[in-house]
Design a protein around this motif. Structure first.
Motif, PDB file in Angstrom:
ATOM      1  N   TYR A 203      -6.749   7.844   6.113  1.00  0.00           N
ATOM      2  CA  TYR A 203      -7.073   6.422   6.009  1.00  0.00           C
ATOM      3  C   TYR A 203      -8.574   6.192   6.177  1.00  0.00           C
ATOM      4  O   TYR A 203      -9.173   6.661   6.924  1.00  0.00           O
ATOM      5  N   VAL A 204      -9.273   5.830   5.035  1.00  0.00           N
ATOM      6  CA  VAL A 204     -10.692   5.567   5.135  1.00  0.00           C
ATOM      7  C   VAL A 204     -10.899   3.887   5.198  1.00  0.00           C
ATOM      8  O   VAL A 204     -10.539   3.240   4.174  1.00  0.00           O
ATOM      9  N   ILE A 205     -11.778   3.751   6.147  1.00  0.00           N
ATOM     10  CA  ILE A 205     -12.247   2.146   6.250  1.00  0.00           C
ATOM     11  C   ILE A 205     -13.537   2.106   6.128  1.00  0.00           C
ATOM     12  O   ILE A 205     -14.498   2.677   7.181  1.00  0.00           O
ATOM     13  N   VAL A 206     -14.360   1.276   5.402  1.00  0.00           N
ATOM     14  CA  VAL A 206     -15.773   1.138   5.348  1.00  0.00           C
ATOM     15  C   VAL A 206     -15.941  -0.329   5.748  1.00  0.00           C
ATOM     16  O   VAL A 206     -15.258  -1.295   5.093  1.00  0.00           O
ATOM     17  N   LYS A 244     -16.510   4.567  -3.947  1.00  0.00           N
ATOM     18  CA  LYS A 244     -15.629   3.388  -3.602  1.00  0.00           C
ATOM     19  C   LYS A 244     -14.020   3.876  -3.102  1.00  0.00           C
ATOM     20  O   LYS A 244     -13.167   3.583  -3.973  1.00  0.00           O
ATOM     21  N   MET A 245     -14.024   4.432  -2.013  1.00  0.00           N
ATOM     22  CA  MET A 245     -12.767   5.143  -1.525  1.00  0.00           C
ATOM     23  C   MET A 245     -12.187   4.305  -0.343  1.00  0.00           C
ATOM     24  O   MET A 245     -13.041   3.976   0.466  1.00  0.00           O
ATOM     25  N   GLY A 246     -11.063   4.276  -0.293  1.00  0.00           N
ATOM     26  CA  GLY A 246     -10.288   3.729   1.072  1.00  0.00           C
ATOM     27  C   GLY A 246     -10.614   1.906   0.972  1.00  0.00           C
ATOM     28  O   GLY A 246     -10.542   1.490  -0.096  1.00  0.00           O
ATOM     29  N   MET A 247     -10.501   1.463   1.772  1.00  0.00           N
ATOM     30  CA  MET A 247     -10.309   0.149   2.334  1.00  0.00           C
ATOM     31  C   MET A 247     -11.687  -0.364   2.632  1.00  0.00           C
ATOM     32  O   MET A 247     -12.663  -0.066   3.810  1.00  0.00           O
ATOM     33  N   TRP A 248     -12.517  -1.290   1.919  1.00  0.00           N
ATOM     34  CA  TRP A 248     -13.780  -1.748   2.228  1.00  0.00           C
ATOM     35  C   TRP A 248     -13.682  -3.107   2.865  1.00  0.00           C
ATOM     36  O   TRP A 248     -13.202  -4.239   2.114  1.00  0.00           O
ATOM     37  N   LEU A 249     -14.081  -3.225   4.012  1.00  0.00           N
ATOM     38  CA  LEU A 249     -13.726  -4.658   4.684  1.00  0.00           C
ATOM     39  C   LEU A 249     -15.262  -5.487   5.077  1.00  0.00           C
ATOM     40  O   LEU A 249     -15.875  -4.970   5.896  1.00  0.00           O
ATOM     41  N   GLU A 261      -7.569  -6.205  13.686  1.00  0.00           N
ATOM     42  CA  GLU A 261      -6.000  -6.567  13.437  1.00  0.00           C
ATOM     43  C   GLU A 261      -6.082  -6.703  11.961  1.00  0.00           C
ATOM     44  O   GLU A 261      -5.015  -6.329  11.235  1.00  0.00           O
ATOM     45  N   GLU A 262      -7.080  -6.870  11.237  1.00  0.00           N
ATOM     46  CA  GLU A 262      -7.275  -7.166   9.789  1.00  0.00           C
ATOM     47  C   GLU A 262      -7.105  -5.610   9.111  1.00  0.00           C
ATOM     48  O   GLU A 262      -6.129  -5.318   8.321  1.00  0.00           O
ATOM     49  N   ILE A 263      -7.441  -4.582   9.979  1.00  0.00           N
ATOM     50  CA  ILE A 263      -7.400  -3.312   9.557  1.00  0.00           C
ATOM     51  C   ILE A 263      -5.783  -2.860   9.721  1.00  0.00           C
ATOM     52  O   ILE A 263      -5.220  -2.241   8.887  1.00  0.00           O
ATOM     53  N   TRP A 264      -5.394  -3.184  10.872  1.00  0.00           N
ATOM     54  CA  TRP A 264      -4.249  -2.977  11.046  1.00  0.00           C
ATOM     55  C   TRP A 264      -3.089  -3.500  10.053  1.00  0.00           C
ATOM     56  O   TRP A 264      -2.212  -2.769   9.916  1.00  0.00           O
ATOM     57  N   GLN A 265      -3.207  -4.714   9.673  1.00  0.00           N
ATOM     58  CA  GLN A 265      -2.405  -5.160   8.792  1.00  0.00           C
ATOM     59  C   GLN A 265      -2.352  -4.778   7.298  1.00  0.00           C
ATOM     60  O   GLN A 265      -1.478  -4.775   6.802  1.00  0.00           O
ATOM     61  N   GLU A 270      -4.038  -0.111   1.688  1.00  0.00           N
ATOM     62  CA  GLU A 270      -5.213  -0.145   0.735  1.00  0.00           C
ATOM     63  C   GLU A 270      -6.096   0.948   1.347  1.00  0.00           C
ATOM     64  O   GLU A 270      -6.909   1.230   0.486  1.00  0.00           O
ATOM     65  N   ALA A 271      -6.049   1.762   2.422  1.00  0.00           N
ATOM     66  CA  ALA A 271      -7.060   2.531   2.918  1.00  0.00           C
ATOM     67  C   ALA A 271      -6.592   4.033   2.671  1.00  0.00           C
ATOM     68  O   ALA A 271      -7.379   4.879   2.652  1.00  0.00           O
TER      69      ALA A 271
END
Length: 273
Positions: A203-206, A244-249, A261-265, A270-271
């Protein structure tokens, strides 16, 4: 016949379905290619599929003792993809756990990576936080910092740092831990890092707070990252040059706890890459 022989034969020749599972398989088989990836003994797994009258539904059956690789190693998934003639973007993997994985968090300096990664890792019963920057700090002499217009040696050391980070994350994951790793990984190197990580799911989170918020966070923390690098230039590299890969927050208005918590949900849908 010995008891253990009886148990083994019974195990190999029985196949029970959860409610609705058999009907779902028949429905999916009518429209999609199906495959099985199993950590187990081939003779047993193949007999069980035969016992359930579903063996012929699967165009790919990959079992770890035949492949010499176990889940969650990326290579065992690649074997199945090759047999199916599909790419990873064309398949959906269904497992029995939604919370296992490697979680890669990136963003510019002062975007909140370290704090959020720690909070996310603490959500797991077995969680590890891998800080990629620690491998840079281990070099006590001859270290080349990554500055604007970095030279060949600085980039070589950066890629070494990423390789060590990926290897550490893989080792912890293969030992049964959920791994959250974080570092500044921008531009094409984000794709390179994803490829360095052998295990899946990944899972990729940006994190993308705005420049004003980054400046506030930089001013409020004891360590300083900006100087030769400007916030504007690093933010430009993130937004313009990073795939633009994974979840951009956008975490501009979120506290670290709210961000975690936003990531966890959202991360599960999305990621994943």
């Amino acid at each position: 016949m010995k008891i253990d022989d009886y148990d083994w034969n019974y195990f190999c020749n029985t196949c029970y379905f959860e409610d609705g599972a058999e009907e779902l398989l028949h429905s999916l088989n009518a429209s999609y290619k199906l495959g099985v990836i199993s950590n187990g003994v081939s003779v047993a797994q193949r007999k069980r599929l035969t016992a359930g009258n579903i063996y012929d539904m699967f165009e790919s059956i990959v079992v770890s003792d035949e492949a010499g690789i176990r889940k969650p190693r990326k290579e065992i998934f690649d074997l199945s993809l090759n047999e199916l003639g599909l790419s990873n973007h064309e398949v959906l993997f269904v497992g029995d756990s939604i919370t296992d994985g490697i979680f890669l968090i990136t963003g510019v300096m002062a975007s909140g990576k370290s704090t959020v990664a720690q909070l996310l890792a603490e959500k797991f019963a077995k969680g590890v936080h891998v800080r990629g920057d620690m491998f840079r700090k281990m070099i006590v002499s001859g270290r080349e910092e990554v500055l604007p217009n970095a030279g060949e040696e600085a980039l070589r050391q950066l890629r070494l740092r990423y390789r060590l980070t990926a290897a550490t994350a893989d080792a912890y994951f293969e030992a049964g831990f959920n791994v959250v790793l974080q570092d500044v990984i921008l531009g094409p190197m984000l794709q390179e890092m994803a490829e360095l990580l052998r295990n899946r799911p990944l899972y990729v989170i940006v994190l993308t707070p705005n420049q004003e918020e980054i400046a506030k966070r930089e001013a409020s923390r004891p360590k300083k990252g900006y100087g030769l690098w400007s916030i504007a230039e690093l933010d430009r590299q993130l937004r313009d040059e990073t795939p633009k890969m994974g979840m951009w927050l956008d975490s501009s208005s979120l506290s670290p706890e709210e961000t975690a918590e936003e990531i966890w949900q959202r991360v599960w849908t999305e990621a994943r890459i």
